[in-house]
Enzyme design. Sequence first.
Site, PDB file in Angstrom:
ATOM      1  N   LYS A 137       0.864  -1.189   0.000  1.00  0.00           N
ATOM      2  CA  LYS A 137       0.000   0.000   0.000  1.00  0.00           C
ATOM      3  C   LYS A 137       0.892   1.227   0.000  1.00  0.00           C
ATOM      4  CE  LYS A 137      -4.427   1.198   0.370  1.00  0.00           C
ATOM      5  NZ  LYS A 137      -5.704   0.519   0.111  1.00  0.00           N
TER       6      LYS A 137
ATOM      7  N   ASP B 276      -7.045   4.508  -4.322  1.00  0.00           N
ATOM      8  CA  ASP B 276      -7.661   4.400  -2.992  1.00  0.00           C
ATOM      9  C   ASP B 276      -8.230   5.799  -2.753  1.00  0.00           C
ATOM     10  OD1 ASP B 276      -7.738   2.521  -0.427  1.00  0.00           O
ATOM     11  OD2 ASP B 276      -7.294   4.506   0.330  1.00  0.00           O
TER      12      ASP B 276
HETATM   13  N1  LIG Z   1     -11.179   2.193  -4.380  1.00  0.00           N
HETATM   14  C1  LIG Z   1     -11.070   0.913  -4.157  1.00  0.00           C
HETATM   15  O1  LIG Z   1     -11.032   0.098  -5.077  1.00  0.00           O
HETATM   16  C2  LIG Z   1     -11.034   0.399  -2.766  1.00  0.00           C
HETATM   17  C3  LIG Z   1     -11.217   1.216  -1.677  1.00  0.00           C
HETATM   18  N2  LIG Z   1     -11.293   0.681  -0.427  1.00  0.00           N
HETATM   19  C4  LIG Z   1     -11.531   1.528   0.739  1.00  0.00           C
HETATM   20  O2  LIG Z   1     -12.805   2.151   0.605  1.00  0.00           O
HETATM   21  C5  LIG Z   1     -12.809   3.401   1.298  1.00  0.00           C
HETATM   22  C6  LIG Z   1     -13.243   4.500   0.335  1.00  0.00           C
HETATM   23  O3  LIG Z   1     -12.324   4.568  -0.755  1.00  0.00           O
HETATM   24  P1  LIG Z   1     -12.715   5.214  -2.166  1.00  0.00           P
HETATM   25  O4  LIG Z   1     -14.178   5.217  -2.339  1.00  0.00           O
HETATM   26  O5  LIG Z   1     -11.855   4.566  -3.160  1.00  0.00           O
HETATM   27  O6  LIG Z   1     -12.180   6.693  -1.977  1.00  0.00           O
HETATM   28  P2  LIG Z   1     -12.758   8.055  -2.582  1.00  0.00           P
HETATM   29  O7  LIG Z   1     -11.693   9.052  -2.428  1.00  0.00           O
HETATM   30  O8  LIG Z   1     -13.335   7.810  -3.927  1.00  0.00           O
HETATM   31  O9  LIG Z   1     -13.962   8.356  -1.607  1.00  0.00           O
HETATM   32  C7  LIG Z   1     -13.768   8.474  -0.229  1.00  0.00           C
HETATM   33  C8  LIG Z   1     -15.034   9.009   0.392  1.00  0.00           C
HETATM   34  O10 LIG Z   1     -14.921   8.980   1.800  1.00  0.00           O
HETATM   35  C9  LIG Z   1     -15.054  10.289   2.324  1.00  0.00           C
HETATM   36  N3  LIG Z   1     -14.054  10.458   3.372  1.00  0.00           N
HETATM   37  C10 LIG Z   1     -12.720  10.257   3.261  1.00  0.00           C
HETATM   38  N4  LIG Z   1     -12.123  10.546   4.429  1.00  0.00           N
HETATM   39  C11 LIG Z   1     -13.093  10.901   5.266  1.00  0.00           C
HETATM   40  C12 LIG Z   1     -13.115  11.288   6.611  1.00  0.00           C
HETATM   41  N5  LIG Z   1     -11.989  11.368   7.331  1.00  0.00           N
HETATM   42  N6  LIG Z   1     -14.328  11.572   7.162  1.00  0.00           N
HETATM   43  C13 LIG Z   1     -15.462  11.467   6.430  1.00  0.00           C
HETATM   44  N7  LIG Z   1     -15.498  11.106   5.144  1.00  0.00           N
HETATM   45  C14 LIG Z   1     -14.338  10.824   4.578  1.00  0.00           C
HETATM   46  C15 LIG Z   1     -14.762  11.223   1.170  1.00  0.00           C
HETATM   47  O11 LIG Z   1     -15.420  12.456   1.322  1.00  0.00           O
HETATM   48  C16 LIG Z   1     -15.313  10.435  -0.007  1.00  0.00           C
HETATM   49  O12 LIG Z   1     -16.698  10.594  -0.122  1.00  0.00           O
HETATM   50  C17 LIG Z   1     -11.405   3.560   1.878  1.00  0.00           C
HETATM   51  O13 LIG Z   1     -11.388   3.007   3.176  1.00  0.00           O
HETATM   52  C18 LIG Z   1     -10.570   2.667   0.960  1.00  0.00           C
HETATM   53  O14 LIG Z   1      -9.379   2.258   1.577  1.00  0.00           O
HETATM   54  C19 LIG Z   1     -11.225  -0.667  -0.218  1.00  0.00           C
HETATM   55  C20 LIG Z   1     -11.036  -1.519  -1.254  1.00  0.00           C
HETATM   56  C21 LIG Z   1     -10.816  -1.046  -2.597  1.00  0.00           C
HETATM   57  O1  LIG Z   2      -6.900  -2.541  -6.692  1.00  0.00           O
HETATM   58  C1  LIG Z   2      -5.930  -2.560  -5.961  1.00  0.00           C
HETATM   59  O2  LIG Z   2      -4.821  -2.964  -6.284  1.00  0.00           O
HETATM   60  C2  LIG Z   2      -5.967  -2.083  -4.542  1.00  0.00           C
HETATM   61  C3  LIG Z   2      -7.283  -1.827  -3.944  1.00  0.00           C
HETATM   62  C4  LIG Z   2      -7.050  -1.399  -2.537  1.00  0.00           C
HETATM   63  O3  LIG Z   2      -6.255  -0.515  -2.274  1.00  0.00           O
HETATM   64  C5  LIG Z   2      -7.723  -2.082  -1.459  1.00  0.00           C
HETATM   65  O4  LIG Z   2      -8.175  -3.218  -1.652  1.00  0.00           O
HETATM   66  O5  LIG Z   2      -7.788  -1.522  -0.354  1.00  0.00           O
END
Ligand SMILES: NC(=O)C1=CN([C@@H]2O[C@H](COP(=O)(O)OP(=O)(O)OC[C@H]3O[C@@H](n4cnc5c(N)ncnc54)[C@H](O)[C@@H]3O)[C@@H](O)[C@H]2O)C=CC1
Ligand SMILES: O=C(O)CCC(=O)C(=O)O
Length: 450
Positions: free
Chosen positions: A125, A165
């Site tokens: 990561k 992420d």
């Molecule tokens: N994008 C991916 O493929 C994956 C993401 N994740 C996890 O999912 C979660 C969301 O990631 P994404 O949707 O990709 O990111 P993103 O940047 O697209 O969206 C994040 C969302 O969470 C909100 N947010 C972030 N920090 C915050 C905080 N401190 N307080 C309140 N709201 C907050 C933001 O305003 C936004 O709406 C994270 O925990 C990430 O690690 C897990 C697996 C894969």
């Molecule tokens: O698609 C990836 O390689 C990573 C996704 C990721 O950061 C997660 O699973 O938390």
Amino acid sequence: MNYIHDTIAHLKQTSPAQCEFYQAVEEVLESLEPILENSADYQKNAIIQRLVEPERQIMFRVPWVDDDGNIHVNKGYRIEFNSSLGPYKGGLRFHQSVNASIIKFLGFEQIFKNALTGLPIGGGKGGANFDPKGRSDSEIMRFCQSFINELYRHIGPTTDVPAGDIGVGAREIGYMFGQYKRLTGRYDGAFTGKSLLWGGSLARKEATGYGAVYFANYMLQDNDDSLKGKRCLVSGAGNVAIYAMEKLYQLEATPITCSDSSGTLYHESGIDVALVKKLKEGARESLAVYLETHSDAKYIACADYPSDGHAVWRFVADAAFPCATQNELTEADARTLISNGCILVCEGANMPSTKEAVDVLLAAKIAYGPGKAANAGGVATSQLEMAQNASMQMWTFEEVDTKLQQIMKNIFDTASNTAAEFDQPGNLVLGANIAAFRRVADAMIEQGIV
Ligand SMILES: NC(=O)C1=CN([C@@H]2O[C@H](COP(=O)(O)OP(=O)(O)OC[C@H]3O[C@@H](n4cnc5c(N)ncnc54)[C@H](O)[C@@H]3O)[C@@H](O)[C@H]2O)C=CC1
Ligand SMILES: O=C(O)CCC(=O)C(=O)O
């Protein structure tokens, strides 16, 4: 239980002030008690000691110039945690809260998540303490280029493959890939989450949110139930939350909340996902703007949250999908959900529930899908992107989505069967941790002391 105490004490001494990392390690170690007790092999091979220490940690300066000519310096990270199952694989996070503890907890979780997919990917990561909010496209581009000026030498399609992420989506991956290509002269699959125009996979954008909802449905189907007709609380309004809400509608459930870092949106008749997509994927605006179109919705600003939790979890619903960030669902939130009749919590985000909240959810014996199992659809589809890149193919949306559903079903079955094997049926935390650990630990033993 001594080994848990000893390991955490050792980490506190050698990696001080990394509380999110200790939290992630402690949760895994607690689950492993039944398997470690009976295996001299894991102890003899110092598996725990080796697992909690990353194979490599890269920390670097990221200098960049803003549109007014001011120079900024951020801190960049890539933690290559464990490569026993394949090349390091995991996203990059750009958020002001990023530090070594956060990247380490995410990297540690990623080892087990990737193992659960059954695919050949190790855990890593990275990210930076960079706040993209309010920055112009040119500023984002310059930041991404500077980040890659250091990172390019450590990544590649068979060594370490970053993806997105929080704060890193297709735009940022594009700028980083462009700089990687310029510096290395290579056009290869060193990143996933790429644009569909130049090597991305159909369904990768949707995969984490869709996968978490498939996982939730498998949990309910195990109890002869389904998501159909369920009212759902979702947090976040980013990549994971948007596609979780989209899939909920497709399965005839109704998401009634979502949130961003400024507040919570509640819409009794159901969130207008197309509008949230337009606000967040397009204009990158606050969710408060939603009310200009839907005056019957409510927006609760962060300043008005109850101090011991998050406004999203205070609404009455059947199911909850935390899809924003770590520790966003507290013990008080978990108690509120349960007393409001919630029967399922399925984590789209990484470690969104505090340790105390997890204990409450497990004790209540509701369906609880821990992030490392429930949100693995994103990284699994990233591996499908790597497979397409390596074979110079592009599969259809339906092909990728069908594989994603099968992978999520396998993860559910593996976690569920392992929980039953260890006399804790329904405890998917224990089942997921033990199943993933066994795969990684056995591979480490076969590969010797490295
Ligand atoms: N994008 C991916 O493929 C994956 C993401 N994740 C996890 O999912 C979660 C969301 O990631 P994404 O949707 O990709 O990111 P993103 O940047 O697209 O969206 C994040 C969302 O969470 C909100 N947010 C972030 N920090 C915050 C905080 N401190 N307080 C309140 N709201 C907050 C933001 O305003 C936004 O709406 C994270 O925990 C990430 O690690 C897990 C697996 C894969
Ligand atoms: O698609 C990836 O390689 C990573 C996704 C990721 O950061 C997660 O699973 O938390």
